[in-house]
Write a protein that holds these residues in place. Sequence first.
Motif, PDB file in Angstrom:
ATOM      1  N   ALA A 173      12.982   1.793  31.476  1.00 52.41           N
ATOM      2  CA  ALA A 173      13.982   1.050  30.715  1.00 52.41           C
ATOM      3  C   ALA A 173      15.183   0.700  31.576  1.00 52.41           C
ATOM      4  CB  ALA A 173      14.416   1.882  29.510  1.00 52.41           C
ATOM      5  N   GLU A 174      15.561   1.629  32.482  1.00 53.49           N
ATOM      6  CA  GLU A 174      16.697   1.373  33.354  1.00 53.49           C
ATOM      7  C   GLU A 174      16.449   0.189  34.269  1.00 53.49           C
ATOM      8  OE1 GLU A 174      19.274   3.748  36.760  1.00 53.49           O
ATOM      9  OE2 GLU A 174      17.728   4.759  35.596  1.00 53.49           O
ATOM     10  N   SER A 175      15.202   0.030  34.750  1.00 53.77           N
ATOM     11  CA  SER A 175      14.884  -1.073  35.656  1.00 53.77           C
ATOM     12  C   SER A 175      14.742  -2.389  34.921  1.00 53.77           C
ATOM     13  CB  SER A 175      13.583  -0.777  36.403  1.00 53.77           C
ATOM     14  OG  SER A 175      12.510  -0.710  35.490  1.00 53.77           O
ATOM     15  N   ASP A 176      14.670  -2.327  33.570  1.00 57.37           N
ATOM     16  CA  ASP A 176      14.436  -3.538  32.790  1.00 57.37           C
ATOM     17  C   ASP A 176      15.646  -3.920  31.941  1.00 57.37           C
ATOM     18  OD1 ASP A 176      10.999  -2.651  32.101  1.00 57.37           O
ATOM     19  OD2 ASP A 176      11.919  -3.638  33.820  1.00 57.37           O
ATOM     20  N   ASP A 177      16.835  -3.501  32.357  1.00 60.29           N
ATOM     21  CA  ASP A 177      18.024  -3.790  31.563  1.00 60.29           C
ATOM     22  C   ASP A 177      18.253  -5.280  31.393  1.00 60.29           C
ATOM     23  OD1 ASP A 177      18.561  -1.182  31.119  1.00 60.29           O
ATOM     24  OD2 ASP A 177      19.936  -0.950  32.817  1.00 60.29           O
ATOM     25  N   ASN A 178      17.934  -6.040  32.436  1.00 62.81           N
ATOM     26  CA  ASN A 178      18.188  -7.472  32.408  1.00 62.81           C
ATOM     27  C   ASN A 178      17.002  -8.265  31.905  1.00 62.81           C
ATOM     28  OD1 ASN A 178      20.740  -7.019  33.534  1.00 62.81           O
ATOM     29  ND2 ASN A 178      19.882  -7.019  35.618  1.00 62.81           N
ATOM     30  N   LYS A 179      15.995  -7.599  31.426  1.00 65.49           N
ATOM     31  CA  LYS A 179      14.768  -8.278  31.009  1.00 65.49           C
ATOM     32  C   LYS A 179      14.775  -8.491  29.513  1.00 65.49           C
ATOM     33  CE  LYS A 179       9.854  -8.249  31.833  1.00 65.49           C
ATOM     34  NZ  LYS A 179       9.904  -9.514  32.534  1.00 65.49           N
ATOM     35  N   GLU A 180      14.324  -9.663  29.063  1.00 69.55           N
ATOM     36  CA  GLU A 180      14.289  -9.982  27.646  1.00 69.55           C
ATOM     37  C   GLU A 180      13.332  -9.042  26.920  1.00 69.55           C
ATOM     38  OE1 GLU A 180      13.196 -13.780  24.782  1.00 69.55           O
ATOM     39  OE2 GLU A 180      13.383 -14.007  26.961  1.00 69.55           O
ATOM     40  N   GLU A 181      13.804  -8.527  25.768  1.00 67.14           N
ATOM     41  CA  GLU A 181      13.007  -7.567  25.011  1.00 67.14           C
ATOM     42  C   GLU A 181      11.778  -8.238  24.417  1.00 67.14           C
ATOM     43  OE1 GLU A 181      13.536  -4.430  21.298  1.00 67.14           O
ATOM     44  OE2 GLU A 181      15.233  -5.639  22.007  1.00 67.14           O
ATOM     45  N   GLU A 182      10.649  -7.567  24.548  1.00 68.11           N
ATOM     46  CA  GLU A 182       9.384  -8.082  24.032  1.00 68.11           C
ATOM     47  C   GLU A 182       9.022  -7.363  22.741  1.00 68.11           C
ATOM     48  OE1 GLU A 182       6.026  -9.471  26.692  1.00 68.11           O
ATOM     49  OE2 GLU A 182       6.905  -7.826  27.799  1.00 68.11           O
ATOM     50  N   PRO A 183       8.257  -8.010  21.883  1.00 64.61           N
ATOM     51  CA  PRO A 183       7.811  -7.312  20.672  1.00 64.61           C
ATOM     52  C   PRO A 183       6.775  -6.254  21.016  1.00 64.61           C
ATOM     53  CG  PRO A 183       6.753  -9.460  20.843  1.00 64.61           C
ATOM     54  CD  PRO A 183       7.782  -9.397  21.942  1.00 64.61           C
ATOM     55  N   ASP A 184       6.658  -5.277  20.141  1.00 61.52           N
ATOM     56  CA  ASP A 184       5.611  -4.277  20.296  1.00 61.52           C
ATOM     57  C   ASP A 184       4.337  -4.877  19.706  1.00 61.52           C
ATOM     58  OD1 ASP A 184       3.923  -2.161  20.377  1.00 61.52           O
ATOM     59  OD2 ASP A 184       5.274  -0.730  19.397  1.00 61.52           O
ATOM     60  N   TYR A 185       3.470  -5.382  20.587  1.00 56.15           N
ATOM     61  CA  TYR A 185       2.292  -6.100  20.131  1.00 56.15           C
ATOM     62  C   TYR A 185       1.350  -5.217  19.328  1.00 56.15           C
ATOM     63  CZ  TYR A 185       3.674  -9.880  23.275  1.00 56.15           C
ATOM     64  OH  TYR A 185       4.348 -10.896  23.892  1.00 56.15           O
ATOM     65  N   THR A 186       1.422  -3.897  19.527  1.00 57.60           N
ATOM     66  CA  THR A 186       0.521  -3.003  18.804  1.00 57.60           C
ATOM     67  C   THR A 186       0.894  -2.882  17.331  1.00 57.60           C
ATOM     68  OG1 THR A 186       1.835  -1.032  19.347  1.00 57.60           O
ATOM     69  CG2 THR A 186       0.121  -1.680  20.914  1.00 57.60           C
ATOM     70  N   LYS A 187       2.116  -3.279  16.972  1.00 51.26           N
ATOM     71  CA  LYS A 187       2.574  -3.141  15.592  1.00 51.26           C
ATOM     72  C   LYS A 187       2.541  -4.457  14.830  1.00 51.26           C
ATOM     73  CE  LYS A 187       5.561   0.796  16.680  1.00 51.26           C
ATOM     74  NZ  LYS A 187       6.932   1.349  16.626  1.00 51.26           N
ATOM     75  N   LEU A 188       2.117  -5.525  15.481  1.00 50.72           N
ATOM     76  CA  LEU A 188       2.078  -6.820  14.811  1.00 50.72           C
ATOM     77  C   LEU A 188       0.958  -6.849  13.771  1.00 50.72           C
ATOM     78  CD1 LEU A 188       2.571  -9.215  17.854  1.00 50.72           C
ATOM     79  CD2 LEU A 188       4.276  -8.583  16.146  1.00 50.72           C
ATOM     80  N   ASP A 189       1.209  -7.550  12.689  1.00 57.02           N
ATOM     81  CA  ASP A 189       0.190  -7.712  11.654  1.00 57.02           C
ATOM     82  C   ASP A 189       0.278  -9.136  11.110  1.00 57.02           C
ATOM     83  OD1 ASP A 189      -1.835  -7.232   9.893  1.00 57.02           O
ATOM     84  OD2 ASP A 189      -0.571  -6.199   8.419  1.00 57.02           O
ATOM     85  N   ILE A 190      -0.054 -10.100  11.973  1.00 55.98           N
ATOM     86  CA  ILE A 190       0.018 -11.505  11.593  1.00 55.98           C
ATOM     87  C   ILE A 190      -1.300 -11.959  10.990  1.00 55.98           C
ATOM     88  CG2 ILE A 190       0.476 -13.835  12.447  1.00 55.98           C
ATOM     89  CD1 ILE A 190       2.037 -12.585  14.743  1.00 55.98           C
ATOM     90  N   VAL A 191      -2.404 -11.436  11.512  1.00 54.25           N
ATOM     91  CA  VAL A 191      -3.728 -11.888  11.091  1.00 54.25           C
ATOM     92  C   VAL A 191      -3.940 -11.707   9.595  1.00 54.25           C
ATOM     93  CG1 VAL A 191      -6.179 -11.386  11.298  1.00 54.25           C
ATOM     94  CG2 VAL A 191      -4.785 -11.571  13.349  1.00 54.25           C
ATOM     95  N   SER A 192      -3.429 -10.606   9.039  1.00 52.96           N
ATOM     96  CA  SER A 192      -3.647 -10.320   7.623  1.00 52.96           C
ATOM     97  C   SER A 192      -2.954 -11.324   6.710  1.00 52.96           C
ATOM     98  CB  SER A 192      -3.176  -8.905   7.288  1.00 52.96           C
ATOM     99  OG  SER A 192      -1.782  -8.770   7.526  1.00 52.96           O
ATOM    100  N   THR A 193      -2.000 -12.094   7.243  1.00 54.41           N
ATOM    101  CA  THR A 193      -1.301 -13.082   6.418  1.00 54.41           C
ATOM    102  C   THR A 193      -2.125 -14.347   6.219  1.00 54.41           C
ATOM    103  OG1 THR A 193      -0.175 -14.074   8.322  1.00 54.41           O
ATOM    104  CG2 THR A 193       0.913 -12.209   7.240  1.00 54.41           C
ATOM    105  N   PHE A 194      -3.198 -14.517   6.994  1.00 50.84           N
ATOM    106  CA  PHE A 194      -4.049 -15.695   6.855  1.00 50.84           C
ATOM    107  C   PHE A 194      -5.249 -15.363   5.975  1.00 50.84           C
ATOM    108  CE2 PHE A 194      -2.196 -16.119  11.194  1.00 50.84           C
ATOM    109  CZ  PHE A 194      -1.375 -17.200  10.922  1.00 50.84           C
ATOM    110  N   ASP A 195      -5.588 -16.283   5.102  1.00 51.95           N
ATOM    111  CA  ASP A 195      -6.757 -16.109   4.256  1.00 51.95           C
ATOM    112  C   ASP A 195      -8.020 -16.268   5.098  1.00 51.95           C
ATOM    113  OD1 ASP A 195      -8.027 -15.972   1.512  1.00 51.95           O
ATOM    114  OD2 ASP A 195      -8.781 -17.910   2.209  1.00 51.95           O
TER     115      ASP A 195
END
Length: 656
Positions: free
Chosen positions: A86-108
């Motif tokens: 985390a210290e080496s990535d202070d200047n890096k844009e925060e990314e989403p936690d891809y393991t917690k995404l649940d987009i697929v379930s919103t599509f029929d």
Amino acid sequence: WKVARIVTALESLSLSTLAIGIRIPATRRFNRFHIFPRKRSVFTMGNSQSQPNGDNVDTAAAATAAIYGSGSEVESVDDNSAASVAESDDNKEEEPDYTKLDIVSTFDSDMVLKQHTSYSPPSSSITPSVHYVFLVHGWLGNDLEMSYLAEAFDKNISGEEEDGDDNEQTNDGGLPATKRVKRSRSRVTVALQKEAAGSGDAEEEDFHPEIVVHSAKCNVGKTHDGIKNGGTRLANEIINFIQTDTLKRREEGDSDIDDDINVTFSLVGNSLGGLYSRYALSKIPYEIPLSNDTNDDEDNSSSSKKKIRLLPNIFCTTATPHLGVSQHTYLPIPRLAETIIGTGMGATGRDLFRLNADAMNDGAAAKVNAAAAKTVKRLTSFRMLQGNNANIDVENEDESDCVIRNMCLDEEFLVPLRNFRQRIAYANAYGTDFQVPCQTAAFLNDNSGVCHFLIGGRCLTNDGGLGENAEEGAERKRSSDEEGDAEEGAVPPFVVAVLRTDQQSQTQSPARKLSGQKNVASDDLLQMSQSLDALGWTKVFVDMRDSIPVPGLRKPSWMCTNSLDDLIKQREGVNDDSEGEGSDEAKNKSRGTNSSRLLTSQDLSRSTAAGDSLNVPLGHTVMVANSKSEAYKQMNFQGRPVMDKLAHDIVLSLDE
């Protein structure tokens, strides 16, 4: 260095522990003795960054790691703490936690299937704004695994050649220059450059859609819980990344505000990543909202109404077990042994060995195997890290569902795969792949008569003839690249052959009759092989024997069988020892005819099984120049020409 590579290679195989099922420790031997420098390399592809591998490898799972995937070493890069990262990535844009995404379930699901079945290729008047290419790692891998392929994309996109194998020059962000993938020029960039140069308006022919390469990271540390869960996570990450990247580009004024957006997406899946990719395709709709935000804000409301149209472009796999690994292990083992090994590998192992298929059969042997699987599962008390993802439930999985069989036979999975403009499969020939032998990587079958048309091979010279050695082939390849005129059939010397199957509306010719008693498993494999072949593929058979860090031993003549090289020479009607006027006439008579360049799946299965030498089967990681750790990077560097070719071919084909 040679000794270090040999030791690393032997550890990755773990042949002895495979037989007795003891634990393979997560070794850091090379780092401890500083044979390889300890260093974390943050790898950026789009917004990707390496993460520590969190797979909790149990006793039986670790012992069977060598049977399939990227190797037995569990660590991804080093043992740096999360705080230091985390210290080496202070200047890096925060990314989403891809393991917690649940987009697929919103599509029929019915809507997604309808989009897949009604899809038709776009007209030439539609120009996509972006080409997305997703790289998907394999078993126990991480998002550094295919980092050299990303560098090869960088060189092909930017047109720049890098000096040396390990360029340590850093950019302004402090990251190694060779670890960053550049994007190709967008329409806005071209216009600004022309305006700065005083050349007036930007001409349309100078614009090429931007190419964005992203290394999937949703399955880092989570390759144990089955193809279904891994594929669903991958679908979530692909959708989220495209939405996020498109929104960012829209905010920068790099796309039309009033129109829906057209983009293409391609996937390159290595090993298990190819199966993840095939499953993910069934979950990805071809129209997604620009934003998933449902707030009442005017801008968000406008974004949620706009659509992103996803156009399937290129689907590529490298050493992927399309038919699973049951009956396709490097050394034949009985079904009971497959049951024990597969169960020890958790849900992913059960999928790969198609153990759930036993629960669907009524035979006595199948019942014994199913009972053994349940017993081993209870004894090992197999538990894996599941994080906080509520969508993953290993304990309650449907054990009557054979995922690999379904992906090969069900329209739900075949239709989205058929919609891709190109399908490419790379396979290691001549017994050089321990984890994924050639037969399953290229979905071949000894009883299949599906025809493959030979479109290129190292035995074919520029006029369709034969007799070219490796040095001549490499020189011809360089000269043709410099002249910009690639010859038909011209391939690098490490490519044995390139073949194509025609796309069929249904499975091709009926299977050849099986001799003896009918075997249900063999019938399944035959149907799966023919079903995949009917989609139309380009298959590339690669010979990695000269690139494996451990030297091989030449077989005595009485042990040698006809190889694919020999078969091609025979079909072309040329003998290496032929001399005289009559031989030239025979060459010209049979050379290049359609019938001579047709090889069946059976021909390929038998001719690629073994070569004329005995080699340590390390081709699985060498072919993709696997770089998931510093030790792997050093051991597999000789596979880089293969990835250079793959990146070159994909970049050229993306915008066709």
